[in-house]
Design an enzyme around this catalytic site. Sequence first.
Site, PDB file in Angstrom:
ATOM      1  N   HIS A 187       0.775  -0.750  -0.166  1.00  0.00           N
ATOM      2  CA  HIS A 187       0.049  -0.326   0.423  1.00  0.00           C
ATOM      3  C   HIS A 187       0.959   1.075   0.073  1.00  0.00           C
ATOM      4  O   HIS A 187       1.441   2.179   1.005  1.00  0.00           O
ATOM      5  CB  HIS A 187      -1.160  -0.051   1.605  1.00  0.00           C
ATOM      6  CG  HIS A 187      -2.149   1.344   1.590  1.00  0.00           C
ATOM      7  ND1 HIS A 187      -3.079   1.005   1.416  1.00  0.00           N
ATOM      8  CD2 HIS A 187      -1.611   2.731   0.953  1.00  0.00           C
ATOM      9  CE1 HIS A 187      -3.654   2.076   1.055  1.00  0.00           C
ATOM     10  NE2 HIS A 187      -3.061   3.557   1.356  1.00  0.00           N
ATOM     11  N   HIS A 216       1.865   5.595  -1.657  1.00  0.00           N
ATOM     12  CA  HIS A 216       1.643   6.224  -2.492  1.00  0.00           C
ATOM     13  C   HIS A 216       2.843   7.043  -3.436  1.00  0.00           C
ATOM     14  O   HIS A 216       3.716   7.646  -2.534  1.00  0.00           O
ATOM     15  CB  HIS A 216       0.491   7.935  -2.300  1.00  0.00           C
ATOM     16  CG  HIS A 216      -0.895   7.263  -1.526  1.00  0.00           C
ATOM     17  ND1 HIS A 216      -1.583   7.386  -1.473  1.00  0.00           N
ATOM     18  CD2 HIS A 216      -0.880   6.378  -0.296  1.00  0.00           C
ATOM     19  CE1 HIS A 216      -3.052   6.634  -1.186  1.00  0.00           C
ATOM     20  NE2 HIS A 216      -2.065   5.883  -0.554  1.00  0.00           N
ATOM     21  N   PHE A 217       2.462   6.918  -4.342  1.00  0.00           N
ATOM     22  CA  PHE A 217       4.190   7.544  -5.563  1.00  0.00           C
ATOM     23  C   PHE A 217       3.661   9.128  -5.392  1.00  0.00           C
ATOM     24  O   PHE A 217       4.581   9.815  -6.058  1.00  0.00           O
ATOM     25  CB  PHE A 217       4.061   7.399  -6.260  1.00  0.00           C
ATOM     26  CG  PHE A 217       4.953   5.567  -6.306  1.00  0.00           C
ATOM     27  CD1 PHE A 217       5.575   5.862  -5.651  1.00  0.00           C
ATOM     28  CD2 PHE A 217       5.247   4.493  -6.914  1.00  0.00           C
ATOM     29  CE1 PHE A 217       6.933   4.722  -5.118  1.00  0.00           C
ATOM     30  CE2 PHE A 217       5.241   3.605  -7.255  1.00  0.00           C
ATOM     31  CZ  PHE A 217       6.558   3.536  -6.024  1.00  0.00           C
ATOM     32  N   ARG A 218       2.349   9.579  -5.880  1.00  0.00           N
ATOM     33  CA  ARG A 218       1.779  10.751  -6.488  1.00  0.00           C
ATOM     34  C   ARG A 218       2.264  10.614  -7.817  1.00  0.00           C
ATOM     35  O   ARG A 218       2.798   9.720  -9.075  1.00  0.00           O
ATOM     36  CB  ARG A 218       2.126  11.827  -6.354  1.00  0.00           C
ATOM     37  CG  ARG A 218       2.065  12.450  -4.296  1.00  0.00           C
ATOM     38  CD  ARG A 218       1.081  12.052  -3.871  1.00  0.00           C
ATOM     39  NE  ARG A 218       0.707  12.349  -2.391  1.00  0.00           N
ATOM     40  CZ  ARG A 218      -0.161  11.409  -1.681  1.00  0.00           C
ATOM     41  NH1 ARG A 218      -1.212  11.235  -2.461  1.00  0.00           N
ATOM     42  NH2 ARG A 218      -0.476  11.291  -0.374  1.00  0.00           N
ATOM     43  N   ASN A 240      -4.836   7.297  -6.303  1.00  0.00           N
ATOM     44  CA  ASN A 240      -5.561   8.973  -6.150  1.00  0.00           C
ATOM     45  C   ASN A 240      -5.001   9.677  -6.518  1.00  0.00           C
ATOM     46  O   ASN A 240      -4.763  10.961  -5.354  1.00  0.00           O
ATOM     47  CB  ASN A 240      -5.817   8.642  -4.397  1.00  0.00           C
ATOM     48  CG  ASN A 240      -4.546   8.767  -3.493  1.00  0.00           C
ATOM     49  OD1 ASN A 240      -3.962   8.212  -4.457  1.00  0.00           O
ATOM     50  ND2 ASN A 240      -5.212   9.496  -2.449  1.00  0.00           N
ATOM     51  N   LYS A 279      -9.372  -0.206  -6.402  1.00  0.00           N
ATOM     52  CA  LYS A 279      -9.430   0.566  -4.588  1.00  0.00           C
ATOM     53  C   LYS A 279     -10.882   1.207  -4.420  1.00  0.00           C
ATOM     54  O   LYS A 279     -11.210   1.469  -5.386  1.00  0.00           O
ATOM     55  CB  LYS A 279      -8.374   1.954  -4.810  1.00  0.00           C
ATOM     56  CG  LYS A 279      -7.845   2.428  -2.823  1.00  0.00           C
ATOM     57  CD  LYS A 279      -7.399   1.343  -1.957  1.00  0.00           C
ATOM     58  CE  LYS A 279      -7.546   2.377  -0.772  1.00  0.00           C
ATOM     59  NZ  LYS A 279      -6.631   3.120  -0.335  1.00  0.00           N
ATOM     60  N   HIS A 289     -10.600   1.222   2.292  1.00  0.00           N
ATOM     61  CA  HIS A 289     -10.689   2.358   2.869  1.00  0.00           C
ATOM     62  C   HIS A 289     -11.637   2.134   4.007  1.00  0.00           C
ATOM     63  O   HIS A 289     -12.398   2.881   3.638  1.00  0.00           O
ATOM     64  CB  HIS A 289     -10.352   3.597   2.142  1.00  0.00           C
ATOM     65  CG  HIS A 289      -9.507   4.799   3.220  1.00  0.00           C
ATOM     66  ND1 HIS A 289      -8.047   5.466   3.348  1.00  0.00           N
ATOM     67  CD2 HIS A 289     -10.532   5.182   4.367  1.00  0.00           C
ATOM     68  CE1 HIS A 289      -8.952   6.312   4.580  1.00  0.00           C
ATOM     69  NE2 HIS A 289      -9.729   6.441   4.555  1.00  0.00           N
ATOM     70  N   HIS A 297      -4.729  -0.383   6.250  1.00  0.00           N
ATOM     71  CA  HIS A 297      -4.384   0.451   7.066  1.00  0.00           C
ATOM     72  C   HIS A 297      -5.126   0.464   8.185  1.00  0.00           C
ATOM     73  O   HIS A 297      -5.836   1.655   8.802  1.00  0.00           O
ATOM     74  CB  HIS A 297      -3.190   1.557   6.699  1.00  0.00           C
ATOM     75  CG  HIS A 297      -4.986   2.344   5.751  1.00  0.00           C
ATOM     76  ND1 HIS A 297      -6.295   2.573   5.881  1.00  0.00           N
ATOM     77  CD2 HIS A 297      -4.791   3.682   4.420  1.00  0.00           C
ATOM     78  CE1 HIS A 297      -6.947   3.130   5.198  1.00  0.00           C
ATOM     79  NE2 HIS A 297      -5.659   3.342   4.235  1.00  0.00           N
ATOM     80  N   LEU A 300      -5.223   9.608   7.492  1.00  0.00           N
ATOM     81  CA  LEU A 300      -5.778   8.353   7.894  1.00  0.00           C
ATOM     82  C   LEU A 300      -6.218   7.738   7.060  1.00  0.00           C
ATOM     83  O   LEU A 300      -5.217   7.453   6.588  1.00  0.00           O
ATOM     84  CB  LEU A 300      -6.815   9.298   6.772  1.00  0.00           C
ATOM     85  CG  LEU A 300      -7.901  10.778   7.482  1.00  0.00           C
ATOM     86  CD1 LEU A 300      -8.482  11.815   6.144  1.00  0.00           C
ATOM     87  CD2 LEU A 300      -8.222  10.896   8.639  1.00  0.00           C
ATOM     88  N   ASP A 355       1.385   2.597   3.445  1.00  0.00           N
ATOM     89  CA  ASP A 355       1.069   3.885   2.828  1.00  0.00           C
ATOM     90  C   ASP A 355       1.631   5.301   3.438  1.00  0.00           C
ATOM     91  O   ASP A 355       1.235   6.241   3.791  1.00  0.00           O
ATOM     92  CB  ASP A 355      -0.133   4.141   4.030  1.00  0.00           C
ATOM     93  CG  ASP A 355      -1.782   4.782   3.790  1.00  0.00           C
ATOM     94  OD1 ASP A 355      -2.150   5.041   2.400  1.00  0.00           O
ATOM     95  OD2 ASP A 355      -2.576   5.927   4.585  1.00  0.00           O
ATOM     96  N   HIS A 373       3.816  14.174   1.426  1.00  0.00           N
ATOM     97  CA  HIS A 373       2.819  16.042   1.425  1.00  0.00           C
ATOM     98  C   HIS A 373       4.271  17.017   1.543  1.00  0.00           C
ATOM     99  O   HIS A 373       5.225  16.729   1.976  1.00  0.00           O
ATOM    100  CB  HIS A 373       2.034  15.745   2.026  1.00  0.00           C
ATOM    101  CG  HIS A 373       0.657  15.383   1.842  1.00  0.00           C
ATOM    102  ND1 HIS A 373      -0.257  15.679   0.843  1.00  0.00           N
ATOM    103  CD2 HIS A 373       0.406  13.576   2.159  1.00  0.00           C
ATOM    104  CE1 HIS A 373      -1.152  14.450   0.723  1.00  0.00           C
ATOM    105  NE2 HIS A 373      -0.899  13.326   1.737  1.00  0.00           N
ATOM    106  N   ALA A 432      -3.829  15.153   5.061  1.00  0.00           N
ATOM    107  CA  ALA A 432      -2.917  13.627   6.145  1.00  0.00           C
ATOM    108  C   ALA A 432      -2.239  12.906   5.300  1.00  0.00           C
ATOM    109  O   ALA A 432      -2.527  12.399   3.849  1.00  0.00           O
ATOM    110  CB  ALA A 432      -4.356  12.730   6.172  1.00  0.00           C
TER     111      ALA A 432
HETATM  112  O1  DOR Z   1      -3.053   9.243   4.898  1.00  0.00           O
HETATM  113  C1  DOR Z   1      -3.568   9.271   4.381  1.00  0.00           C
HETATM  114  N1  DOR Z   1      -2.649   9.692   2.946  1.00  0.00           N
HETATM  115  N2  DOR Z   1      -4.108   8.514   4.222  1.00  0.00           N
HETATM  116  C2  DOR Z   1      -4.635   7.884   3.005  1.00  0.00           C
HETATM  117  O2  DOR Z   1      -6.402   7.088   2.988  1.00  0.00           O
HETATM  118  C3  DOR Z   1      -4.371   9.022   1.454  1.00  0.00           C
HETATM  119  C4  DOR Z   1      -2.745   9.673   2.267  1.00  0.00           C
HETATM  120  C5  DOR Z   1      -2.850  10.226   0.608  1.00  0.00           C
HETATM  121  O3  DOR Z   1      -3.183  10.070  -0.637  1.00  0.00           O
HETATM  122  O4  DOR Z   1      -2.205  11.875   1.300  1.00  0.00           O
HETATM  123 ZN    ZN Z   2      -3.122   4.928   1.108  1.00  0.00          ZN
END
Ligand code: DOR
Ligand code: ZN
Length: 344
Positions: free
Chosen positions: A13, A15-17, A41, A98, A135, A173, A218, A246, A250, A262
Site C-alpha cells: 500500500h 502513494h507515489f503521486r 488517488n 481501490k 479504505h 491500514h 487517515l 501507506d 505531502h 493527511a
Molecule cells: O493519510 C493518508 N494519506 N491516508 C490516506 O488514506 C490517503 C493518503 C494520501 O493519499 O495522502
Molecule cells: Zn493510502
Amino acid sequence: MTTLTICTPDDWHLHFRDGDILTETVAATARCFQRAIVMPNLVPPVVNAEQAMAYKARILAARPAQSTFEPLMTLFLTNATTPEDIMAAKASGVVAAKLYPAGATTNSAAAVTDLEAMYPVFEVMATQGMPLLIHGEVTDHHIDIFDREKVFIDQKMSKIVEAFPHLKVVFEHITTSDAAQFVLDASDNVAATITPQHLLMNRNDLLVGGVRPHNFCLPVLKRNTHQAALRQVVKSGPAKFFLGTDSAPHAKEAKENACGCAGCYSAWSAIELYAHVFEELDALDKLEGFASHYGADFYGLPRNEGTITLVREEWTLPDEIMLPDGRPIVPFFAGQKVSWKLQA
Ligand code: DOR
Ligand code: ZN
C-alpha cells in the site's frame, strides 16, 4: 543479533503521486522493496486500464538506473466504474481496485457514494480474482472521526464480505482492535495491511504537547489500546496481516498548514521502522513473513527471490528532504532514532 537477512519485501500500500516528485518517491521505495501496490488517488484519479498503464510507464521511467522495482497498478473505483472496466483492467495487468468512500481521505472526492450500487463490479472482481482494497471508514458528518473505522465494519465491511465470500478483500491500514478482530474472524479471503505509524504511535503522538501535523494520517491514530492490539497481532504473526506503509508524501508547507494534509512519508525508513517495532516486540523472527511472504501469498504472486540485509546500527532520520521542485518535505519519524539500517 547484529544483522538480519530476509527475503526482499514488498509494500502492499503506497502513494507515489505523479510528475517530478516520482524521481524522489520511486527511488525511496525501490531502495528496499521489490514491488509495491500503487494507490490510484491522483488528481484526476486513475479510473481505467489505459490511465493505469500510462501511470505505470511514468513510474518505470522514474526508477533509478539498475533498479528492477516493479509497480503493481490499481484502479480507483467511482460510481461510474463498470464490470467492463474491471475486465479491461485485469486484461491489461492491473492488479487490484481501490474503494474509497467519497471524501474519506486525500483526493477521494470523485470516489464511491453508494457502496451497494457497486455490487455488480465486486461480482466481476470476485470472478476475475481481482482483490478489492478498501479504505474502511464511513464519512458521515455526525460520526466521530475516532469511530469511523468501527462504524464502517458494522455498516459496510461485514456486508461486503458476507455478500462476496469469494472476493479477496484487503482491509487497508487498519487502526483498531475491532478491525484486527474482524479480519481474524473472517475467511482467508480477507486480509489487512498495517502501517509503521499505527504500530509506532497512538493519538497522544498526534495531540499531546501540541498538534504534530507530520503524524497526521487517515485513518487517524487511535488510542493506545488499539495500538497495543495491532502490535499484538503482528507479534503473533498470522498470515492475514502484512506490510503496507501507506507512505504518502505531502510537501512540508501542505502539512504545516491551517488545514494540513493527511499522510506520513515513511518510504525512506519503512523497513527499518518495521524492524524497530518487531525488535521492541521481541518478534524479529516474524518480520519476514509480514514484510516479504504473506502479501505475495494473498495476492497469488510469487515470493521474491532476492534478499535484503538489515544491520543493527542506530541512525537518525533527517529533518527534511528536498523534493525535485525545490520544496522541502518532512519524512515520517524525522529527527528520531531508528535501531536498524538497510545495508547498501
Ligand atoms: O493519510 C493518508 N494519506 N491516508 C490516506 O488514506 C490517503 C493518503 C494520501 O493519499 O495522502
Ligand atoms: Zn493510502
